[in-house]
Design a protein around this motif. Structure first.
Motif, PDB file in Angstrom:
ATOM      1  N   THR A 104      39.960  71.016  21.000  1.00  0.00           N
ATOM      2  CA  THR A 104      41.398  71.357  20.990  1.00  0.00           C
ATOM      3  C   THR A 104      42.064  70.431  19.953  1.00  0.00           C
ATOM      4  OG1 THR A 104      41.980  69.854  22.653  1.00  0.00           O
ATOM      5  CG2 THR A 104      41.518  72.194  23.136  1.00  0.00           C
ATOM      6  N   GLY A 105      41.420  69.140  19.577  1.00  0.00           N
ATOM      7  CA  GLY A 105      42.076  68.266  18.433  1.00  0.00           C
ATOM      8  C   GLY A 105      43.086  67.462  19.094  1.00  0.00           C
ATOM      9  N   GLU A 106      43.283  67.397  20.621  1.00  0.00           N
ATOM     10  CA  GLU A 106      44.322  66.737  21.360  1.00  0.00           C
ATOM     11  C   GLU A 106      44.027  65.337  21.484  1.00  0.00           C
ATOM     12  OE1 GLU A 106      42.992  67.464  25.801  1.00  0.00           O
ATOM     13  OE2 GLU A 106      44.476  68.860  24.694  1.00  0.00           O
ATOM     14  N   LYS A 107      42.726  64.794  21.337  1.00  0.00           N
ATOM     15  CA  LYS A 107      42.284  63.345  21.353  1.00  0.00           C
ATOM     16  C   LYS A 107      42.363  62.613  20.260  1.00  0.00           C
ATOM     17  CE  LYS A 107      39.262  64.797  25.176  1.00  0.00           C
ATOM     18  NZ  LYS A 107      37.806  65.233  25.641  1.00  0.00           N
ATOM     19  N   GLY A 108      42.334  63.405  19.040  1.00  0.00           N
ATOM     20  CA  GLY A 108      42.631  62.825  17.716  1.00  0.00           C
ATOM     21  C   GLY A 108      41.469  61.768  17.639  1.00  0.00           C
ATOM     22  N   TYR A 109      40.355  61.820  17.794  1.00  0.00           N
ATOM     23  CA  TYR A 109      39.470  60.437  17.708  1.00  0.00           C
ATOM     24  C   TYR A 109      39.298  60.021  16.104  1.00  0.00           C
ATOM     25  CZ  TYR A 109      37.285  61.111  22.414  1.00  0.00           C
ATOM     26  OH  TYR A 109      37.340  61.203  23.677  1.00  0.00           O
ATOM     27  N   PHE A 110      39.345  61.309  15.220  1.00  0.00           N
ATOM     28  CA  PHE A 110      38.867  60.816  13.810  1.00  0.00           C
ATOM     29  C   PHE A 110      40.259  60.851  12.954  1.00  0.00           C
ATOM     30  CE2 PHE A 110      35.104  63.063  15.506  1.00  0.00           C
ATOM     31  CZ  PHE A 110      34.141  61.975  15.225  1.00  0.00           C
ATOM     32  N   THR A 111      40.363  59.438  12.193  1.00  0.00           N
ATOM     33  CA  THR A 111      41.387  59.481  11.392  1.00  0.00           C
ATOM     34  C   THR A 111      41.033  59.145   9.796  1.00  0.00           C
ATOM     35  OG1 THR A 111      42.706  58.495  13.395  1.00  0.00           O
ATOM     36  CG2 THR A 111      43.659  58.125  10.854  1.00  0.00           C
ATOM     37  N   PRO A 112      41.108  59.873   8.924  1.00  0.00           N
ATOM     38  CA  PRO A 112      41.064  59.812   7.596  1.00  0.00           C
ATOM     39  C   PRO A 112      41.702  58.421   7.124  1.00  0.00           C
ATOM     40  CG  PRO A 112      41.547  62.029   7.779  1.00  0.00           C
ATOM     41  CD  PRO A 112      42.072  61.270   9.079  1.00  0.00           C
ATOM     42  N   VAL A 113      40.627  57.677   6.343  1.00  0.00           N
ATOM     43  CA  VAL A 113      41.334  56.476   5.837  1.00  0.00           C
ATOM     44  C   VAL A 113      41.182  56.565   4.422  1.00  0.00           C
ATOM     45  CG1 VAL A 113      41.145  53.777   5.530  1.00  0.00           C
ATOM     46  CG2 VAL A 113      40.500  54.975   7.788  1.00  0.00           C
ATOM     47  N   TRP A 114      42.318  56.654   3.736  1.00  0.00           N
ATOM     48  CA  TRP A 114      42.358  56.874   2.006  1.00  0.00           C
ATOM     49  C   TRP A 114      41.574  55.888   1.480  1.00  0.00           C
ATOM     50  CZ3 TRP A 114      43.067  60.751  -0.796  1.00  0.00           C
ATOM     51  CH2 TRP A 114      43.219  60.312  -2.378  1.00  0.00           C
ATOM     52  N   GLY A 115      40.664  56.278   0.593  1.00  0.00           N
ATOM     53  CA  GLY A 115      39.822  55.526  -0.335  1.00  0.00           C
ATOM     54  C   GLY A 115      38.675  54.791   0.472  1.00  0.00           C
ATOM     55  N   VAL A 116      38.527  55.003   1.707  1.00  0.00           N
ATOM     56  CA  VAL A 116      37.419  54.222   2.422  1.00  0.00           C
ATOM     57  C   VAL A 116      36.627  55.278   3.134  1.00  0.00           C
ATOM     58  CG1 VAL A 116      37.013  52.730   4.307  1.00  0.00           C
ATOM     59  CG2 VAL A 116      39.065  52.190   2.795  1.00  0.00           C
ATOM     60  N   GLY A 117      37.133  55.933   4.151  1.00  0.00           N
ATOM     61  CA  GLY A 117      36.335  56.950   4.856  1.00  0.00           C
ATOM     62  C   GLY A 117      37.010  57.444   6.132  1.00  0.00           C
ATOM     63  N   TYR A 118      36.476  57.131   7.392  1.00  0.00           N
ATOM     64  CA  TYR A 118      37.016  57.377   8.510  1.00  0.00           C
ATOM     65  C   TYR A 118      37.265  56.227   9.521  1.00  0.00           C
ATOM     66  CZ  TYR A 118      36.383  62.299   7.240  1.00  0.00           C
ATOM     67  OH  TYR A 118      36.363  63.540   6.495  1.00  0.00           O
ATOM     68  N   LYS A 119      37.793  56.402  10.464  1.00  0.00           N
ATOM     69  CA  LYS A 119      38.212  55.470  11.645  1.00  0.00           C
ATOM     70  C   LYS A 119      38.024  56.251  12.880  1.00  0.00           C
ATOM     71  CE  LYS A 119      42.162  53.456  11.997  1.00  0.00           C
ATOM     72  NZ  LYS A 119      43.210  52.311  12.102  1.00  0.00           N
ATOM     73  N   PHE A 120      37.397  55.582  13.917  1.00  0.00           N
ATOM     74  CA  PHE A 120      37.429  56.564  15.164  1.00  0.00           C
ATOM     75  C   PHE A 120      38.109  55.666  16.217  1.00  0.00           C
ATOM     76  CE2 PHE A 120      35.297  57.350  19.109  1.00  0.00           C
ATOM     77  CZ  PHE A 120      35.224  59.011  18.913  1.00  0.00           C
ATOM     78  N   VAL A 121      39.262  56.238  16.962  1.00  0.00           N
ATOM     79  CA  VAL A 121      40.207  55.592  17.668  1.00  0.00           C
ATOM     80  C   VAL A 121      39.987  56.134  19.141  1.00  0.00           C
ATOM     81  CG1 VAL A 121      41.552  54.906  15.692  1.00  0.00           C
ATOM     82  CG2 VAL A 121      42.096  57.075  16.921  1.00  0.00           C
TER      83      VAL A 121
END
Length: 227
Positions: A210-227
């Protein structure tokens, strides 16, 4: 060694600080060294270290006073005191201020490492390697199976490795190169950025449909962050 275990060392003798950092890093820990307590509180607001090694005899604020202060602020980070003070009353004072263990100088670095490991295990920071828990997920690294709220999730081996890499590096921006190396291994050289993005999107749909947990955040110029 489980990743993401950071240890703060506050020691005003630079050679001792460097020696402790060297041996801890050799064991696979991340370290942050300080010669006084001056910037430590700000660091604790931004980072989540698993352990602190604190010298009692520090410039400005005495080590046990600082630990007593951060305990009052609500920090429950395990603390090992280093000190030349070995009288019973001084040891008692250190424990009462919030210390969890004590080593008198001069000390054996091997013994310090053993005490660090024991304290990390007691605090739960060094969890068994085969099972890693994060929020509603449990990853069984030995069986390569992920569980969400106790139910197994159907992941490919690549997706499991990708999730394991993220869970071991929570809140850290990870480059696509790093993800390739960890999740694809020797085949990573043949994987382009788009393939990494696609794999993450597939994983996202499986663990957070559902995307409600929002685990993955794109980090511009780097990659991804998991929160």
């Amino acid at each position: 060694m489980e990743k993401n275990i950071e240890i703060v060392i506050i020691e005003d003798e630079e050679d001792i600080l460097e020696l402790i950092e060297y041996h801890l890093q050799k064991e696979g820990y991340e370290t942050a060294g300080f010669l006084s307590t001056e910037h430590v509180e700000q660091f604790l607001e931004e980072e989540r270290p698993s352990l602190m090694i604190v010298d009692r005899n520090l410039p400005g604020v005495e080590g046990s006073e600082f630990v007593s202060y951060i305990r009052e602020m609500g920090y429950d980070i395990p603390v090992i005191f280093l000190t030349a003070k070995d009288q019973e009353s001084q040891l008692e004072e250190g424990y009462e201020s919030g210390g969890d263990d004590y080593m008198t100088k001069p000390f054996s670095t091997k013994e310090l490492l053993l005490r660090v490991k024991a304290l990390l295990k007691r605090s739960g920071a060094l969890a068994p390697q085969d099972k890693i828990k994060y929020k509603d997920m449990v990853l069984d690294a030995a069986k390569k199976v992920a569980y969400i709220n106790g139910e197994s999730v159907s992941l490919t081996l690549r997706e499991f490795n990708l999730l394991l890499t993220f869970v071991r590096n929570v809140d850290k921006p990870l480059t696509r190169d790093y993800l390739r190396e960890e999740a694809w291994g020797s085949e990573g050289d043949e994987v382009n950025d788009n393939a990494v993005n696609v794999a993450i999107n597939r994983l996202k749909k499986k663990i957070d449909p559902t995307g409600e947990k929002g685990y993955f955040t794109p980090v511009w110029g780097v990659g991804y962050k998991f929160v």
